[in-house]
Write a protein that holds these residues in place. Structure first.
Motif, short mmCIF file in Angstrom:
data_model
loop_
_atom_site.label_atom_id
_atom_site.label_comp_id
_atom_site.label_asym_id
_atom_site.label_seq_id
_atom_site.Cartn_x
_atom_site.Cartn_y
_atom_site.Cartn_z
N ILE A 262 0.87 -1.18 0.00
CA ILE A 262 0.00 0.00 0.00
C ILE A 262 0.91 1.22 0.00
N PHE A 263 0.83 2.06 -1.02
CA PHE A 263 1.63 3.27 -1.08
C PHE A 263 0.80 4.47 -0.64
N ALA A 264 1.42 5.30 0.21
CA ALA A 264 0.73 6.46 0.77
C ALA A 264 0.53 7.54 -0.28
N HIS A 265 -0.42 8.44 0.01
CA HIS A 265 -0.59 9.70 -0.72
C HIS A 265 -0.85 9.47 -2.21
N SER A 266 -1.67 8.48 -2.53
CA SER A 266 -2.03 8.17 -3.92
C SER A 266 -0.82 7.88 -4.80
N GLY A 267 0.22 7.32 -4.20
CA GLY A 267 1.40 6.95 -4.98
C GLY A 267 2.35 8.10 -5.25
N GLY A 268 2.21 9.21 -4.54
CA GLY A 268 3.12 10.33 -4.74
C GLY A 268 3.00 10.89 -6.15
N THR A 269 4.12 11.08 -6.82
CA THR A 269 4.12 11.61 -8.18
C THR A 269 4.07 10.50 -9.23
N PHE A 270 4.05 9.26 -8.80
CA PHE A 270 4.14 8.16 -9.76
C PHE A 270 3.03 8.17 -10.81
N THR A 308 -6.91 15.53 -4.29
CA THR A 308 -7.39 16.65 -5.10
C THR A 308 -7.92 16.10 -6.42
N PRO A 309 -8.69 16.88 -7.16
CA PRO A 309 -9.24 16.37 -8.42
C PRO A 309 -8.18 15.85 -9.38
N GLY A 310 -7.06 16.58 -9.53
CA GLY A 310 -6.01 16.14 -10.44
C GLY A 310 -5.33 14.87 -9.97
N GLN A 311 -5.08 14.76 -8.66
CA GLN A 311 -4.44 13.56 -8.13
C GLN A 311 -5.32 12.33 -8.32
N ALA A 314 -5.49 11.24 -12.05
CA ALA A 314 -4.30 10.54 -12.50
C ALA A 314 -4.25 9.13 -11.92
N LEU A 315 -4.57 9.00 -10.62
CA LEU A 315 -4.54 7.68 -9.99
C LEU A 315 -5.55 6.75 -10.63
N MET A 316 -6.75 7.25 -10.91
CA MET A 316 -7.78 6.38 -11.46
C MET A 316 -7.53 6.03 -12.93
#
Length: 369
Positions: A262-270, A308-311, A314-316
């Motif tokens: 499990i990576f924190a913070h929606s995977g950072g900048t990945f 945030t909406p952008g994060q 990108a994650l989804m």
């Protein structure tokens, strides 16, 4: 509760290391008379507690939405003291108590929070001190779980650069304390999780199909890069990306596929850099056009400070709903931030429930207890 454990000696060890075998731990732990007491640890309540449901202080509202928070910190005093000695320039630990956590959970509708330490975890630069801090902190975390049935779970911490100490604490944390998983830090002394130095630890976590929560830290290279901008503003997200790159490009993610990261913070900048990762894959990308994304899509990502909406968009684009979990980063952030942030993405009601609760239950089924 766990002070009594320090008095008995374990016999029987793994052939691969000096760590006691799981069977030896179980036999002597149960024989010590403490086994029945520990059955309430790790999210499992006693029969009486199960009949009563989670305990609730007078005057607090009942938990309604029953969220599960996989990113929630606790602060043993021994860890505060050791962290100040080992990392004097690290983040200051905020005021915290179990009551503060429970009050926030009641306000936010959080049924269960998975406890983990803040950075630097339990690696304090040397094996002896790190093992001592790991044992104290894991015992305190397990006691919080036992004292509050159904409200807390635990990601036990291990001193990763100390292979022997880590293997022993994995046995103690998972087999004796019944922790729900293991907490890791993105890097240790400049080495990231895919480094060959950590192979023996990863192999054991893989053998056990362990859920591992990975929290970022600040790399030594980048503590004061931009005047007036704190390192954690940029570097936490970046260090998560570095350790994901280490796991993917070292081959560790493929070699140890049964670790549930499990990576924190929606995977950072990945999630924003997947195109660069695919380009860097080089020849392998010719054979598998979207490599290494299939490996990354097996990981889990929690949304604390990544909502945030952008994060979220990108994650989804990177993963499906089943790989996304609810997290708050309490007490560094209020739970409402993550809850409200999720509303910025057009999840269906069923998808939102999955992120807030059902995905965590599928990954950590003992929380159903």
């Amino acid at each position: 509760m766990f002070e009594d454990l320090k008095g008995f000696t374990l016999t029987g060890a793994c052939r691969c290391c000096a760590a006691p075998s799981a069977d030896a731990v179980r036999r002597q732990f149960l024989a010590s008379g403490l086994g029945a007491l520990a059955l309430g640890v790790g999210g499992l309540a006693t029969t009486a507690d199960a009949a009563q449901g989670p305990r609730r202080r007078a005057g607090t509202p009942a938990v309604r939405t029953r969220l599960i928070d996989v990113h929630h910190h606790y602060f043993p005093q021994a860890h505060r003291d050791a962290a100040k000695r080992f990392a004097p320039n690290g983040p200051n630990a905020p005021e915290w108590s179990a009551r503060r956590s429970l009050d926030e959970m009641d306000r936010a509708g959080i049924q269960t929070a998975l406890l983990s330490l803040q950075i630097p975890g339990v690696w304090m630069g040397g094996a002896q001190e790190s093992r001592r801090i790991a044992r104290i902190c894991n015992d305190e975390g397990a006691q919080l779980v036992a004292d509050n049935p159904g409200r807390f779970g635990l990601f036990a911490s291990i001193p990763v650069p100390d292979t022997e100490g880590s293997l022993a604490e994995i046995v103690y944390g998972l087999d004796v304390l019944k922790a729900n998983g293991i907490a890791l830090i993105s890097s240790y002394d400049g080495k990231y999780l895919g480094d060959p130095a950590f192979d023996s630890v990863l192999a054991e976590l893989n053998r056990r199909r362990t859920v591992c929560f990975v929290h970022p830290t600040v790399a030594a290279c980048c503590e004061a890069v931009i005047p007036g901008v704190s390192a954690n503003t940029i570097e936490y997200a970046t260090d998560t990306t570095r350790t994901i790159a280490s796991l993917l490009f070292s081959g560790a993610a493929a070699k140890y596929p049964d670790i549930r990261f499990i990576f924190a913070h929606s995977g950072g900048t990945f999630p924003f850099l997947t195109g660069r990762f695919m380009r860097a894959a080089g020849k392998r990308a010719q054979d598998m056009p979207d490599w290494p994304l299939p490996l990354a899509r097996r990981f889990y990502y929690e949304v604390a400070q990544g909502n945030t909406p952008g994060q979220l968009a990108a994650l989804m684009k990177l993963v499906g709903v089943p790989q996304v979990l609810y997290g708050t980063d309490f007490p560094f952030r209020p739970a409402a931030e993550a809850t409200e942030g999720l509303k910025t993405y057009p999840f269906t009601p069923a998808q939102l429930r999955a992120v807030q609760r059902d995905n965590a239950l599928a990954l950590l089924p003992r929380l159903r207890g």
